[in-house]
Design an enzyme around this catalytic site. Structure first.
Site, PDB file in Angstrom:
ATOM      1  N   THR A 164      -0.422  30.093   5.650  1.00  0.00           N
ATOM      2  CA  THR A 164      -1.146  28.825   5.704  1.00  0.00           C
ATOM      3  C   THR A 164      -2.115  28.776   6.880  1.00  0.00           C
ATOM      4  O   THR A 164      -3.233  28.280   6.753  1.00  0.00           O
ATOM      5  CB  THR A 164      -0.160  27.648   5.796  1.00  0.00           C
ATOM      6  OG1 THR A 164       0.627  27.606   4.607  1.00  0.00           O
ATOM      7  CG2 THR A 164      -0.886  26.321   5.945  1.00  0.00           C
ATOM      8  N   SER A 180       3.111  34.583   2.871  1.00  0.00           N
ATOM      9  CA  SER A 180       4.303  35.124   3.519  1.00  0.00           C
ATOM     10  C   SER A 180       5.424  35.533   2.561  1.00  0.00           C
ATOM     11  O   SER A 180       6.215  36.422   2.921  1.00  0.00           O
ATOM     12  CB  SER A 180       4.837  34.147   4.569  1.00  0.00           C
ATOM     13  OG  SER A 180       5.309  32.956   4.004  1.00  0.00           O
ATOM     14  N   THR A 214       4.591  30.016   6.816  1.00  0.00           N
ATOM     15  CA  THR A 214       5.869  29.377   7.168  1.00  0.00           C
ATOM     16  C   THR A 214       6.961  29.589   6.127  1.00  0.00           C
ATOM     17  O   THR A 214       8.139  29.423   6.440  1.00  0.00           O
ATOM     18  CB  THR A 214       5.675  27.864   7.388  1.00  0.00           C
ATOM     19  OG1 THR A 214       5.173  27.263   6.195  1.00  0.00           O
ATOM     20  CG2 THR A 214       4.717  27.605   8.545  1.00  0.00           C
TER      21      THR A 214
END
Length: 332
Positions: free
Chosen positions: A14, A63, A97
């Protein structure tokens, strides 16, 4: 006075994302625009006020795409940059995240540098009106450069809070205060006037660990069986059939699997598969109950299922002895 030198390694996520506009704070991934780390640093030139920033390109990926290959390469990159820059004060790794806590914990178990490593991300893309990307980047750099960060293992920094990689977890989908250490709280804060630490992690961590990802081609397969009312062992049997060397039972709190999963997991132990009992509660220790002893299950202590999976995989890379694996879970 000269500024400390901090390396910033970018992995995407992000914090690297650019949405369709300043109000695009949720579906920005659909814009398919992700910046390399040098461009992120250019967006927030304030970082140069707190450190001499060494930008290290690595990846620009979501991620959830991180895995063993990326973790190994990241550790090798940290080795390489540390060796080439003897004046370096620390590292910052920018990360999405969604799986930030997993990468941070892998680094916590495997990096060999004495320098602080701080993993950061953001809840809102760098293009958002109220993005947290800039301040998280600045505070991550300040934390990595802090002399008090030495000896803390790998840390995370978001929302001004410094957390231990072993303990931190993402607890909310969108909120800024999502990263928490449920049992013990944060290590300290990065405030406007100072980086302040209040406690140290006691469990063994990088660089003093028995795991060397550099010599490994892969991690042993470890899967997670999630407990729920009505679970009938189908997932456990599928993981066994797929060749799992270890299984983490994300059980009902305070730590027991579903009735339908118990039989297959007990049979797994009898065939040499290691089963570790964690809890789906996200907080608190599991304990060595009579039932767990009878079934041959080990306990995850207070590691959540996703971190218990990581530690079990690394444990299985060095031993298959249940007593040794039990020691590892009590040590790290």
């Amino acid at each position: 006075m000269s500024k400390p030198k901090v390396a910033v390694i970018g992995t995407g996520g992000t914090i690297a994302s650019i949405g369709k506009g300043p109000l695009d704070i949720l579906d920005y991934g659909a814009n398919n625009s992700m910046l390399e780390v040098d461009k992120i640093v250019e967006l927030f030139p304030e970082v140069h006020e707190v450190a001499d920033v060494l930008v290290v390109p690595f990846r620009a990926i979501p991620s959830p795409s991180m895995g063993f290959a990326e973790w190994k390469e990241l550790v090798l990159k940290i080795d390489e940059v540390a060796a080439a820059n003897p004046d370096l004060a620390g590292f910052v790794v920018t990360h999405g995240t969604a799986s930030l806590e997993e990468t941070a914990y892998v680094l916590h178990l495997t990096v060999k540098t004495e320098l602080p490593v701080v993993v950061i991300g953001s809840q809102r893309p760098s293009s958002a009106l109220s993005t947290d990307a800039g301040f998280n980047l600045v505070n991550g750099i300040r934390t990595a450069a802090s002399p008090q960060a030495r000896g803390m293992g790998v840390m995370t920094l978001l929302n001004d809070e410094i957390q231990s990689a072993r303990e931190v977890t993402k607890t909310s989908t969108y909120r800024m205060q999502t990263f928490r250490s449920p049992d013990f709280g944060c290590l300290g804060h990065a405030d406007g006037d100072a980086v302040a630490f209040y406690r140290k992690p006691l469990r063994r961590h990088a660089p003093d660990t028995e795991f060397d990802i550099r010599t490994m081609d892969s991690l042993p397969r470890v899967d997670i069986v999630y407990a729920y009312c009505g679970s009938d062992g189908t997932a456990a049997r599928a993981f066994i059939e797929a060749g799992a060397k270890g299984i983490v039972s994300a059980g009902f709190a305070p730590g027991f699997c579903g009735p339908g999963d118990e039989g297959p997991l007990k049979e797994a132990v009898e065939t040499g598969i290691t089963v570790v009992q964690s809890s789906r509660a996200g907080s608190g220790r599991t304990f060595k109950s009579t039932k767990l002893k009878e079934n041959g299950f080990l306990i995850a202590d207070n590691l959540n299922p996703q971190k218990a999976r990581i530690l079990l995989a690394f444990a299985l890379s060095v031993t298959s002895d249940p007593a040794e694996i039990e020691r590892i879970f009590a040590t790290y």
